[in-house]
Design a protein around this motif. Structure first.
Motif, PDB file in Angstrom:
ATOM      1  N   SER A 281     -11.865  39.254 -19.818  1.00 62.25           N
ATOM      2  CA  SER A 281     -12.174  38.034 -20.552  1.00 62.25           C
ATOM      3  C   SER A 281     -13.110  38.406 -21.694  1.00 62.25           C
ATOM      4  CB  SER A 281     -12.810  37.009 -19.616  1.00 62.25           C
ATOM      5  OG  SER A 281     -14.098  37.454 -19.202  1.00 62.25           O
ATOM      6  N   SER A 282     -13.752  37.409 -22.259  1.00 59.91           N
ATOM      7  CA  SER A 282     -14.666  37.683 -23.373  1.00 59.91           C
ATOM      8  C   SER A 282     -16.012  38.210 -22.908  1.00 59.91           C
ATOM      9  CB  SER A 282     -14.874  36.403 -24.196  1.00 59.91           C
ATOM     10  OG  SER A 282     -15.407  35.376 -23.353  1.00 59.91           O
ATOM     11  N   SER A 283     -16.276  38.189 -21.608  1.00 55.24           N
ATOM     12  CA  SER A 283     -17.564  38.643 -21.079  1.00 55.24           C
ATOM     13  C   SER A 283     -17.354  39.740 -20.041  1.00 55.24           C
ATOM     14  CB  SER A 283     -18.318  37.469 -20.447  1.00 55.24           C
ATOM     15  OG  SER A 283     -19.505  37.927 -19.817  1.00 55.24           O
ATOM     16  N   LEU A 284     -17.751  40.972 -20.404  1.00 53.65           N
ATOM     17  CA  LEU A 284     -17.618  42.090 -19.471  1.00 53.65           C
ATOM     18  C   LEU A 284     -18.520  41.899 -18.262  1.00 53.65           C
ATOM     19  CD1 LEU A 284     -16.591  44.900 -18.715  1.00 53.65           C
ATOM     20  CD2 LEU A 284     -18.349  45.875 -20.203  1.00 53.65           C
ATOM     21  N   VAL A 285     -19.710  41.377 -18.473  1.00 56.64           N
ATOM     22  CA  VAL A 285     -20.652  41.167 -17.370  1.00 56.64           C
ATOM     23  C   VAL A 285     -20.066  40.206 -16.341  1.00 56.64           C
ATOM     24  CG1 VAL A 285     -22.910  40.239 -16.766  1.00 56.64           C
ATOM     25  CG2 VAL A 285     -22.662  41.686 -18.793  1.00 56.64           C
ATOM     26  N   ASP A 286     -19.491  39.101 -16.807  1.00 54.81           N
ATOM     27  CA  ASP A 286     -18.891  38.134 -15.882  1.00 54.81           C
ATOM     28  C   ASP A 286     -17.710  38.742 -15.131  1.00 54.81           C
ATOM     29  OD1 ASP A 286     -19.393  35.297 -18.119  1.00 54.81           O
ATOM     30  OD2 ASP A 286     -20.742  36.284 -16.679  1.00 54.81           O
ATOM     31  N   ASP A 287     -16.923  39.567 -15.820  1.00 52.03           N
ATOM     32  CA  ASP A 287     -15.767  40.179 -15.170  1.00 52.03           C
ATOM     33  C   ASP A 287     -16.207  41.159 -14.082  1.00 52.03           C
ATOM     34  OD1 ASP A 287     -14.075  38.776 -16.801  1.00 52.03           O
ATOM     35  OD2 ASP A 287     -13.903  40.377 -18.296  1.00 52.03           O
ATOM     36  N   VAL A 288     -17.248  41.943 -14.344  1.00 49.43           N
ATOM     37  CA  VAL A 288     -17.750  42.873 -13.330  1.00 49.43           C
ATOM     38  C   VAL A 288     -18.309  42.097 -12.145  1.00 49.43           C
ATOM     39  CG1 VAL A 288     -19.469  44.651 -12.847  1.00 49.43           C
ATOM     40  CG2 VAL A 288     -18.184  44.712 -14.990  1.00 49.43           C
ATOM     41  N   ARG A 289     -19.018  41.016 -12.414  1.00 46.07           N
ATOM     42  CA  ARG A 289     -19.542  40.182 -11.322  1.00 46.07           C
ATOM     43  C   ARG A 289     -18.398  39.636 -10.463  1.00 46.07           C
ATOM     44  NH1 ARG A 289     -23.691  37.849 -15.030  1.00 46.07           N
ATOM     45  NH2 ARG A 289     -25.700  38.758 -14.405  1.00 46.07           N
ATOM     46  N   ALA A 290     -17.319  39.218 -11.107  1.00 48.31           N
ATOM     47  CA  ALA A 290     -16.185  38.686 -10.366  1.00 48.31           C
ATOM     48  C   ALA A 290     -15.562  39.758  -9.473  1.00 48.31           C
ATOM     49  CB  ALA A 290     -15.140  38.136 -11.342  1.00 48.31           C
ATOM     50  N   LEU A 291     -15.425  40.986  -9.984  1.00 43.80           N
ATOM     51  CA  LEU A 291     -14.895  42.076  -9.168  1.00 43.80           C
ATOM     52  C   LEU A 291     -15.802  42.369  -7.979  1.00 43.80           C
ATOM     53  CD1 LEU A 291     -13.579  44.719 -11.738  1.00 43.80           C
ATOM     54  CD2 LEU A 291     -12.247  43.350 -10.141  1.00 43.80           C
TER      55      LEU A 291
END
Length: 389
Positions: free
Chosen positions: A265-275
């Motif tokens: 998505s537009s936020s790498l931090v949010d994507d890592v948190r989701a993983l």
């Protein structure tokens, strides 16, 4: 993907590989100690050193063979000086079961792991040392009427030859197995790389070639007149940017198609948190991103995080923490994933997964560096550094 390292055999892997031999030799030495009497106890320190060398032989096989031969001769000389023989005797007088077993194990490891000439030299030295113990021990235990005779080598030649054949044969067998596994792994990796090259060719034809063709067509049209050139230049510029974006996306997803990896998505931090949340592991996150991360690079970072967490789930037990750190500075993005789990074991004959190979290739294709390995006392660490440009 299982946890392997390309470095030399470390102490933990050595213990996993050699504990049956260490246990067997320890039991034999204890059993032999019950038959010792008088000055015979002087042989125990030397025998223990010989057995320890055999257990440690896989780390440096040729050096172990030299040390073993030297230790065997030293034990024989010291007991000859004391006027006693090895107890209990296995051949004529110069060796017992534990010494013979240690010599066989060392020869087997040497034949399995070293070059042909070093294996031949090391085996010859160990056999010469064993023969020397027989010669030195013979006058001590031989009957009085035969003590002036030279020892008869034929009295133990058959047994020694049989044990030598068993040692060399087992070493050759395991060497062949190792070569076969290495060949299968190389063939599998080559097949996977060939499949990726085919996917790359299809992607180049379907996506990149499309934009390049558009650039060529508009450039040809722009040559007709100045007015036409001014009209098509913005289109050529846009097509060029699209081609560059497609190329970067292609490099970033070379190992796995876009649909097989995590979506960025537009936020790498949010994507890592989701993983981290989806993994169900006790993940602790740390972020210090001082630069913007391009989306194609973010997708590759997510793939590395996903692969590492999957590896921890499948091949580690008793995991109490997984630390994921993502930082950027001076034009580089750095990723570190560390867990404290205990490896659950390596399947016999190896595993069919090539996750580490894929992670390394993914990082190197992006111009970065990659490393993975065990950490002390327990756990596993994955590190990657990727250029942001």
């Amino acid at each position: 993907m299982y946890r392997v390292e390309s470095t030399d055999l470390n102490w933990r892997l050595l213990a996993k590989r050699q504990w049956p031999l260490a246990l067997s030799l320890t039991g034999i030495v204890i059993a032999e100690a019950g038959a010792l009497s008088g000055l015979g106890w002087w042989q125990v320190p030397g025998v223990l050193v010989i057995c320890a060398i055999a257990v440690l032989a896989p780390r440096r096989p040729f050096d172990a063979a030299l040390a073993l031969a030297f230790a065997i001769v030293c034990v024989a000389l010291s007991l000859r000086f004391l006027g006693v023989a090895i107890e209990p005797h296995f051949f004529i007088s110069g060796a017992n079961v534990s010494m013979t077993g240690a010599a066989m194990a060392t020869i087997s490891v040497l034949v399995r792991e070293d070059t042909r000439w070093r294996a031949m030299v090391g085996t010859a030295l160990v056999m010469a040392a064993m023969a020397t113990t027989e010669v030195l021990g013979w006058p001590i235990v031989a009957p009085v009427e035969y003590r002036d005779w030279a020892p008869d080598p034929t009295s133990y030649l058959f047994g020694a030859t049989l044990l030598l054949i068993l040692s060399v044969g087992s070493g050759l067998y395991f060497r062949a197995r190792d070569n076969e596994r290495a060949s299968q792994l190389a063939a599998s990796v080559a097949a996977a790389q060939n499949a990726e090259r085919m996917a790359l060719a299809r992607e180049l034809h379907d996506v990149v070639a499309h934009y390049v063709t558009a650039i060529v067509v508009h450039a040809q049209a722009g040559q007709l007149s100045r007015e036409t050139a001014e009209q098509v230049l913005p289109t050529i510029e846009a097509s060029g940017y699209e081609a560059l974006t497609a190329m970067r996306r292609l490099v970033g997803t070379l190992r796995d198609g876009e649909s097989s990896g995590p979506a960025a998505s537009s936020s790498l931090v949010d994507d890592v948190r989701a993983l981290a949340t989806e993994s169900g592991l006790p993940v602790r996150l740390s972020f210090d991103l001082q630069d913007a991360v391009p989306q194609e690079l973010a997708r590759s970072v997510l793939r590395l995080v996903q692969e590492s967490l999957t590896n921890t789930q499948k091949h580690a037990s008793a995991v109490s923490s997984v630390d994921v750190a993502l930082t950027s500075s001076e034009g580089a993005l750095r990723l570190s994933i560390t867990d404290d789990g205990v490896a659950s074991g390596v399947p016999v004959g190896g595993s069919g997964g090539y996750g580490l190979v894929g992670m390394r290739e993914r990082v190197e294709l992006l111009g970065g560096t990659f490393s993975a390995g065990r950490r002390e006392p327990t756990g596993w660490t994955v590190r990657a550094e990727l250029p942001l440009a």
